[in-house]
Scaffold this motif. Structure first.
Motif, mmCIF file in Angstrom:
data_model
loop_
_atom_site.group_PDB
_atom_site.id
_atom_site.type_symbol
_atom_site.label_atom_id
_atom_site.label_comp_id
_atom_site.label_asym_id
_atom_site.label_seq_id
_atom_site.Cartn_x
_atom_site.Cartn_y
_atom_site.Cartn_z
ATOM 1 N N PHE A 135 0.981 -1.297 0.393
ATOM 2 C CA PHE A 135 -0.089 0.261 -0.144
ATOM 3 C C PHE A 135 0.811 1.368 -0.241
ATOM 4 N N LEU A 136 2.217 1.380 0.556
ATOM 5 C CA LEU A 136 2.825 2.230 0.657
ATOM 6 C C LEU A 136 3.513 2.556 -0.527
ATOM 7 N N LEU A 137 3.944 1.529 -0.885
ATOM 8 C CA LEU A 137 4.875 1.574 -2.834
ATOM 9 C C LEU A 137 3.591 2.022 -3.271
ATOM 10 N N LEU A 138 2.064 1.473 -3.409
ATOM 11 C CA LEU A 138 1.296 2.095 -4.472
ATOM 12 C C LEU A 138 1.327 3.229 -4.336
ATOM 13 N N LEU A 139 1.569 4.302 -3.152
ATOM 14 C CA LEU A 139 1.414 5.506 -2.529
ATOM 15 C C LEU A 139 2.159 6.134 -3.731
ATOM 16 N N VAL A 140 3.424 5.011 -2.852
ATOM 17 C CA VAL A 140 4.940 5.946 -3.510
ATOM 18 C C VAL A 140 4.837 6.113 -5.040
ATOM 19 N N CYS A 141 4.462 5.033 -6.123
ATOM 20 C CA CYS A 141 4.325 5.047 -7.105
ATOM 21 C C CYS A 141 2.973 6.340 -7.419
ATOM 22 N N VAL B 258 2.272 8.805 -7.132
ATOM 23 C CA VAL B 258 3.260 10.654 -6.451
ATOM 24 C C VAL B 258 4.296 10.899 -7.592
ATOM 25 N N LEU B 259 5.005 9.289 -7.895
ATOM 26 C CA LEU B 259 5.848 9.783 -9.062
ATOM 27 C C LEU B 259 5.694 9.469 -9.865
ATOM 28 N N LYS B 260 4.307 8.856 -10.303
ATOM 29 C CA LYS B 260 3.732 8.645 -11.527
ATOM 30 C C LYS B 260 3.009 10.437 -11.543
ATOM 31 N N ARG B 261 2.484 11.395 -10.812
ATOM 32 C CA ARG B 261 2.548 12.224 -11.314
ATOM 33 C C ARG B 261 2.836 13.698 -11.072
ATOM 34 N N THR B 262 4.673 13.256 -10.936
ATOM 35 C CA THR B 262 5.669 13.731 -11.365
ATOM 36 C C THR B 262 6.633 13.927 -11.979
ATOM 37 N N PHE C 30 7.795 8.271 -14.223
ATOM 38 C CA PHE C 30 7.704 6.899 -14.265
ATOM 39 C C PHE C 30 5.882 6.224 -13.908
ATOM 40 N N ASN C 31 5.924 5.022 -13.971
ATOM 41 C CA ASN C 31 4.701 4.652 -13.620
ATOM 42 C C ASN C 31 4.392 3.939 -13.741
ATOM 43 N N ALA C 32 4.789 3.363 -12.008
ATOM 44 C CA ALA C 32 4.477 1.991 -11.933
ATOM 45 C C ALA C 32 3.496 1.189 -11.514
ATOM 46 N N VAL C 33 2.115 1.958 -11.543
ATOM 47 C CA VAL C 33 1.056 2.433 -10.897
ATOM 48 C C VAL C 33 0.309 0.404 -11.292
ATOM 49 N N PRO C 34 0.086 0.032 -12.309
ATOM 50 C CA PRO C 34 -0.576 -0.609 -12.611
ATOM 51 C C PRO C 34 0.064 -1.962 -12.012
ATOM 52 N N VAL C 35 1.199 -2.116 -11.831
ATOM 53 C CA VAL C 35 2.168 -3.218 -11.552
ATOM 54 C C VAL C 35 1.644 -3.606 -9.845
ATOM 55 N N MET C 36 2.246 -2.066 -9.460
ATOM 56 C CA MET C 36 2.006 -1.822 -7.686
ATOM 57 C C MET C 36 0.303 -1.856 -7.574
ATOM 58 N N GLY C 37 -0.322 -1.396 -8.071
ATOM 59 C CA GLY C 37 -1.871 -2.131 -8.183
ATOM 60 C C GLY C 37 -2.308 -3.202 -7.975
ATOM 61 N N ALA C 38 -1.957 -4.067 -8.763
ATOM 62 C CA ALA C 38 -1.933 -5.919 -9.292
ATOM 63 C C ALA C 38 -1.129 -6.313 -7.948
ATOM 64 N N ILE C 39 -0.449 -6.058 -7.647
ATOM 65 C CA ILE C 39 0.171 -6.602 -6.606
ATOM 66 C C ILE C 39 -0.622 -5.899 -4.793
ATOM 67 N N HIS C 40 -0.916 -5.407 -4.732
ATOM 68 C CA HIS C 40 -1.625 -4.184 -3.891
ATOM 69 C C HIS C 40 -3.712 -4.938 -3.650
#
Length: 114
Positions: free
Chosen positions: A23-29, A31-35, A38-48
């Motif tokens: 969950f914390l990594l998804l939140l970091v991802c 923020v990184l996606k918007r700034t 880097f876009n790891a949200v799809p991967v981290m979202g699936a894992i979470h």
């Protein structure tokens, strides 16, 4: 606490920390996606998502076997949707298993509370 109950609670405890970390990594991802680019949200979202579903399934199993009240079960669910709640859930579950094991040993040895 019998072995099936202890196993169910231990399984919930083991998935609570990875669920919190994901969950914390998804939140970091997010923020990184918007700034950045880097876009790891799809991967981290699936894992979470997988870890969260496992957490809920293990929570329902532990609730059934440990005969928790609705209030206790709701507390563990709320902890799962808070970013660092899984860490608190793990500590609380660890204490519960330890207390259950101690109580079971005391019953087996015939020790009664004074």
């Amino acid at each position: 606490m019998d072995i099936k109950t202890a196993t169910a609670v231990r399984r919930l405890r083991l998935v609570s920390v990875p669920e919190a970390v994901s969950f914390l990594l998804l939140l970091v991802c997010s923020v990184l996606k918007r700034t950045t680019e880097f876009n790891a949200v799809p991967v981290m979202g699936a894992i979470h998502g997988v870890l969260f579903v496992l957490y809920v399934l293990f929570l329902l199993d532990a609730w059934n076997k440990a005969k928790w009240s609705v209030k206790t079960t709701a507390l563990y669910f709320v902890l799962s949707v808070l970013p660092a709640g899984g860490f608190f859930a793990e500590r609380k579950l660890k204490r519960e298993v330890e207390n259950g094991v101690i109580a079971a040993r005391a019953r087996r040895e015939g020790v009664v509370n004074a």
